[in-house]
Write a protein that holds these residues in place. Structure first.
Motif, PDB file in Angstrom:
ATOM      1  N   THR A 375      11.967  35.998 -51.861  1.00 51.56           N
ATOM      2  CA  THR A 375      10.749  36.557 -51.246  1.00 51.56           C
ATOM      3  C   THR A 375      11.112  36.881 -49.728  1.00 51.56           C
ATOM      4  O   THR A 375      10.773  37.821 -48.896  1.00 51.56           O
ATOM      5  CB  THR A 375       9.382  35.742 -51.507  1.00 51.56           C
ATOM      6  OG1 THR A 375       8.647  35.803 -52.727  1.00 51.56           O
ATOM      7  CG2 THR A 375       8.603  37.063 -50.723  1.00 51.56           C
ATOM      8  N   GLU A 376      11.351  35.542 -48.978  1.00 51.08           N
ATOM      9  CA  GLU A 376      11.904  35.112 -47.585  1.00 51.08           C
ATOM     10  C   GLU A 376      13.227  36.458 -46.971  1.00 51.08           C
ATOM     11  O   GLU A 376      12.762  37.548 -46.551  1.00 51.08           O
ATOM     12  CB  GLU A 376      12.346  33.669 -46.800  1.00 51.08           C
ATOM     13  CG  GLU A 376      12.346  33.624 -45.026  1.00 51.08           C
ATOM     14  CD  GLU A 376      12.707  32.378 -45.635  1.00 51.08           C
ATOM     15  OE1 GLU A 376      13.130  31.683 -44.263  1.00 51.08           O
ATOM     16  OE2 GLU A 376      12.603  31.416 -46.589  1.00 51.08           O
ATOM     17  N   ARG A 377      14.210  35.884 -48.210  1.00 41.57           N
ATOM     18  CA  ARG A 377      15.206  37.181 -47.753  1.00 41.57           C
ATOM     19  C   ARG A 377      15.256  38.208 -48.065  1.00 41.57           C
ATOM     20  O   ARG A 377      15.458  39.037 -47.325  1.00 41.57           O
ATOM     21  CB  ARG A 377      16.366  36.814 -49.359  1.00 41.57           C
ATOM     22  CG  ARG A 377      18.096  37.805 -49.372  1.00 41.57           C
ATOM     23  CD  ARG A 377      18.828  37.497 -49.917  1.00 41.57           C
ATOM     24  NE  ARG A 377      19.165  38.544 -50.402  1.00 41.57           N
ATOM     25  CZ  ARG A 377      20.212  39.093 -50.935  1.00 41.57           C
ATOM     26  NH1 ARG A 377      19.738  38.766 -52.545  1.00 41.57           N
ATOM     27  NH2 ARG A 377      21.362  39.947 -51.115  1.00 41.57           N
ATOM     28  N   VAL A 378      14.413  38.899 -49.129  1.00 42.59           N
ATOM     29  CA  VAL A 378      13.798  40.614 -49.017  1.00 42.59           C
ATOM     30  C   VAL A 378      13.012  40.755 -47.929  1.00 42.59           C
ATOM     31  O   VAL A 378      13.120  42.128 -46.757  1.00 42.59           O
ATOM     32  CB  VAL A 378      13.017  40.875 -50.315  1.00 42.59           C
ATOM     33  CG1 VAL A 378      12.743  42.030 -50.183  1.00 42.59           C
ATOM     34  CG2 VAL A 378      14.075  40.989 -51.654  1.00 42.59           C
ATOM     35  N   LEU A 381      15.691  41.132 -44.759  1.00 45.36           N
ATOM     36  CA  LEU A 381      15.980  42.420 -44.807  1.00 45.36           C
ATOM     37  C   LEU A 381      15.321  44.076 -44.464  1.00 45.36           C
ATOM     38  O   LEU A 381      16.018  44.912 -44.004  1.00 45.36           O
ATOM     39  CB  LEU A 381      16.796  42.210 -45.927  1.00 45.36           C
ATOM     40  CG  LEU A 381      18.260  41.238 -46.443  1.00 45.36           C
ATOM     41  CD1 LEU A 381      18.844  41.233 -47.921  1.00 45.36           C
ATOM     42  CD2 LEU A 381      19.620  41.665 -45.083  1.00 45.36           C
ATOM     43  N   LEU A 382      14.489  43.848 -44.875  1.00 46.34           N
ATOM     44  CA  LEU A 382      13.591  44.686 -45.256  1.00 46.34           C
ATOM     45  C   LEU A 382      12.421  45.074 -44.590  1.00 46.34           C
ATOM     46  O   LEU A 382      11.793  46.189 -44.265  1.00 46.34           O
ATOM     47  CB  LEU A 382      13.389  45.540 -46.800  1.00 46.34           C
ATOM     48  CG  LEU A 382      14.586  45.289 -47.303  1.00 46.34           C
ATOM     49  CD1 LEU A 382      14.308  45.827 -48.869  1.00 46.34           C
ATOM     50  CD2 LEU A 382      15.409  46.956 -47.522  1.00 46.34           C
ATOM     51  N   GLY A 383      11.637  44.318 -43.610  1.00 45.50           N
ATOM     52  CA  GLY A 383      11.254  43.668 -42.648  1.00 45.50           C
ATOM     53  C   GLY A 383      10.596  44.303 -41.620  1.00 45.50           C
ATOM     54  O   GLY A 383      11.209  45.979 -41.526  1.00 45.50           O
ATOM     55  N   ALA A 390      15.181  38.585 -37.600  1.00 43.88           N
ATOM     56  CA  ALA A 390      15.297  39.352 -38.286  1.00 43.88           C
ATOM     57  C   ALA A 390      17.449  39.582 -38.981  1.00 43.88           C
ATOM     58  O   ALA A 390      18.233  40.449 -37.833  1.00 43.88           O
ATOM     59  CB  ALA A 390      15.179  41.325 -38.180  1.00 43.88           C
ATOM     60  N   ALA A 391      17.254  40.048 -39.855  1.00 42.76           N
ATOM     61  CA  ALA A 391      18.855  40.140 -40.086  1.00 42.76           C
ATOM     62  C   ALA A 391      18.506  41.586 -39.964  1.00 42.76           C
ATOM     63  O   ALA A 391      17.694  42.835 -40.190  1.00 42.76           O
ATOM     64  CB  ALA A 391      18.716  39.940 -41.988  1.00 42.76           C
ATOM     65  N   ALA A 392      20.236  42.552 -39.751  1.00 41.60           N
ATOM     66  CA  ALA A 392      20.321  43.681 -39.976  1.00 41.60           C
ATOM     67  C   ALA A 392      20.064  44.396 -41.479  1.00 41.60           C
ATOM     68  O   ALA A 392      20.392  43.148 -42.297  1.00 41.60           O
ATOM     69  CB  ALA A 392      21.763  43.993 -39.685  1.00 41.60           C
TER      70      ALA A 392
END
Length: 694
Positions: A375-378, A381-383, A390-392
């Motif tokens: 959940t954290e990864r998604v 990435l898409l938040g 935040a990641a690109a």
């Protein structure tokens, strides 16, 4: 919660959150200022419109005006309560940096922010714990008290005393599952402590559309008691059916006026003439005040194209996967929402050879640690764009999920694929489509017009549509048929304008006016009758657990309530089953048998002959509790688990572990319960398959 409000109601949202208040946020604060006494506020607004911040600002007003000394924020699930705790903490420390905070649910001890707060923050009050230690109701066992010499860092954890058995709601600022409010409406042990914890608070309940007819009976009963106690309540929803809105108001008014027949009093209650809206209700000296205000949305209309996948009989997940590959193989970010775990696993399996690491599976049958990591990864990435750290945004990503994507899942996708569901839940899923404003060139050209592809429904030559048996089991035929009619009309027309058409679509999806072609009429009538009969039975089943019910309204004392008390419920699962209908399921911890004797963690680290290493090694403990998982809600699996599964022998000294069953897997990560083989796969999660009797 005693800090004075800043001057100017319209400035409160900006003052607290450093951003200009949206119209509905300012509207709910104004409604709180206008109430002549503690009352009910219902805030309906699109996903991402700032309902939560508006509710927090309204809580400040209500607390200041009516003397409330705290707040309880209730969420549908533990998974939605965790991110809400972060938001409540950030807000609370601004209002009153010394207001004690609490997170109340069975996995609270595994919430890293909560554990860190308890270790680093100053504690105030009594440090007294009863003979049981920390109550497992709140998952607090084993957390060490704060070091008094260390400075507080962004909050004050509630005193240890509050987390003795059944006392968590007594902490001034608390976040938890809605079960805590629903249990206050039941004839169960210690119900008086739940009432004491809610009295003098402001109660905020989010996602109130998410509760079925069984749970709704307890919510209505809780609203009656809260109104009678003069507790202000704020309810939040993006998709609230009109009948449910009226029933919520009716219940609160019943409690405020202390009589069951209030239909005449509610004749002046208007339906909102637009969206977003705020409905306010208050009774003072037998005088009822009702108001409904509508506000403009600051979000530009999202014209969503609606398409239907040509599914074949059998509803093979490979058909869905093929459609996703055709759309996203060249790039883009997509969300695929399936109605069952098995269907999601099937779609993921078909996509994995094509997308590799660019496809993520997310559902409730991963271990707690794996689900949190995914959940954290998604969300990372898409938040929302511009978040700190935040990641690109990836050039290509497909998220395959179940209903976990409907609530408190702040992601923005280019393309949505979703199984047919009741229209309000379908619109919740659509709320993830083009959720955040991005420059046009940041989305691939084919995704610049938002589109949703509806799967899990088959239309054939005007006949009554069909859907997978799993969808029927979850939602029933009646609401699916009405939703199918709305989807078919949108696919044949111009799609949906979001959020403008949300109230109309939800009203139609839950209304009485026939939908669909004449060929559907007979089936529609049969489905509706089946739903009516089932809901009547479920409401009747709930009534046997209600604290008093509407027939007891107006009683001058509490005399007699104890005469109807239920049996003592020995476990958290049994208590939860009172307010949540459906097949019971159990939570277990996955461990592995060690071929040389004893046990291993799921990841393969030694736990000793009886599992005792988890108690003395904090790193091992974290790995063990991270392997917590909920078994499928299957009657045979649940019965077998109750008979066979126990905590590991070495867990007896831990207040939480000693109450949690262990499921011991073999070297292939497989175990048998009853007639079922259960297998844990790190890519798929838990699967179960019925075996021939051995």
């Amino acid at each position: 919660m005693g800090a004075p409000a800043p001057p100017g109601v319209d400035d409160l949202v900006f003052h607290r959150f450093e951003k200009t208040g949206w119209p509905v946020q300012i509207g709910v604060v104004r409604a709180a200022e206008k109430l002549p006494g503690p009352g009910l506020l219902i805030v309906e607004a699109p996903m991402g419109e700032g309902k939560t911040e508006g509710a927090f600002a309204a809580v400040e007003v209500l607390a200041r005006r009516f003397g409330a000394d705290g707040v309880f924020v209730g969420m549908p699930t533990q998974a939605t309560a965790d991110p809400m705790f972060t938001r409540v903490r950030d807000w609370s420390v601004q209002v009153d940096a010394e207001a004690p905070l609490g997170l109340l649910h069975g996995r609270a001890r595994f919430n890293r922010q909560w554990v860190e707060l308890r270790r680093s923050a100053a504690f105030g009050g009594i440090h007294d714990v009863d003979e049981y230690g920390m109550d497992d109701d709140y998952g607090l066992g084993g957390v060490q008290p704060a070091d008094p010499d260390r400075p507080a860092t962004g909050g004050v954890a509630a005193a240890e005393w509050f987390f003795g058995r059944k006392r968590g709601l007594l902490a001034p600022v608390t976040v938890g599952t809605i079960d805590h409010v629903l249990h206050a409406a039941t004839r169960t042990k210690h119900v008086m402590l739940r009432h004491a914890g809610l009295a003098g608070r402001v109660v905020v309940l989010d996602e109130v559309h998410a509760y079925d007819v069984y749970m709704a009976q307890f919510l209505f009963e809780a609203l009656r008691w809260l109104a009678d106690a003069g507790v202000a309540v704020v309810l939040l929803s993006a998709t609230l059916p009109p009948d449910l809105r009226r029933d919520l108001v009716r219940a609160y008014v019943q409690g405020a006026l202390q009589r069951a027949d209030v239909d005449g009093d509610l004749r002046g209650l208007a339906e909102p003439a637009g969206y977003p809206s705020v409905t306010s209700v208050c009774a003072v000296d037998e005088s009822l005040n009702l108001a409904v205000e509508v506000y403009p949305s600051k979000r530009p209309p999202l014209e969503v194209g609606v398409e239907v996948l040509d599914e074949q009989e059998g509803f093979a997940p490979e058909t869905v996967a093929a459609a996703v590959i055709a759309e996203v193989q060249a790039g883009g970010c997509a969300l695929v929402v399936c109605n069952t775990v098995a269907r999601a696993q099937g779609v993921f399996t078909a996509l994995r050879p094509v997308f590799g690491d660019d496809v993520v599976l997310l559902h409730a049958r991963f271990t707690a640690a794996a689900r949190a990591e995914r959940t954290e990864r998604v969300i990372d990435l898409l938040g929302p764009p511009g978040r700190r750290g935040a990641a690109a945004r990836p050039g290509r990503l497909v998220v395959v999920a179940t209903q976990v994507a409907e609530q408190s899942f702040d992601v923005d996708v280019d393309f949505l694929v979703t199984d047919l569901a009741p229209i309000d839940l379908l619109l919740q899923r659509v709320g993830r489509l083009h959720r955040h404003q991005r420059p046009v060139d940041k989305r691939a050209e084919r995704f610049r017009v938002p589109r949703v592809l509806v799967t899990g429904v088959r239309f054939v030559d005007g006949r009554v549509p069909t859907w997978p048996s799993g969808s029927r089991a979850v939602y029933g035929d009646h609401l699916l048929l009405r939703s199918a009619a709305l989807v078919a009309a949108a696919a044949a027309g111009e799609g949906w304008s979001i959020p403008g058409r949300v109230p109309e679509l939800v009203a139609d999806g839950y209304g009485q006016v026939p939908l669909g072609p004449p060929e559907w009429t007979s089936a529609a009538a049969r489905y509706q009758q089946q739903r009516t009969e089932k809901e009547h039975l479920r409401a009747a089943a709930a009534s046997s657990f209600l604290l008093s019910g509407e027939r007891q309204l107006g009683a001058s004392t509490l005399a007699g309530l104890h005469d109807r008390s239920t049996e003592v419920l020995a476990s958290e699962e049994r208590v939860a089953a009172v307010v949540r209908d459906g097949e019971e399921s159990l939570e277990v911890i996955l461990v592995r048998g060690n071929p040389s004797g004893g046990y291993l963690t799921l990841g393969g680290r030694p736990l000793g002959p009886s599992g005792e290493a988890a108690i003395s090694d904090e790193v091992l403990l974290e790995e063990v509790v991270g392997a917590t998982i909920r078994l499928p809600a299957n009657k045979d699996i649940t019965a077998a688990a109750r008979r066979r599964l126990t905590p590991l022998p070495g867990w007896g000294v831990d207040p939480w572990l000693k109450r949690v069953r262990a499921l011991v897997l073999d070297a292939d990560l497989t175990a048998h319960l009853g007639d079922y083989q259960l297998t844990y796969d790190h890519n798929l999660g838990l699967t179960h398959e019925r075996q021939a009797p051995r």
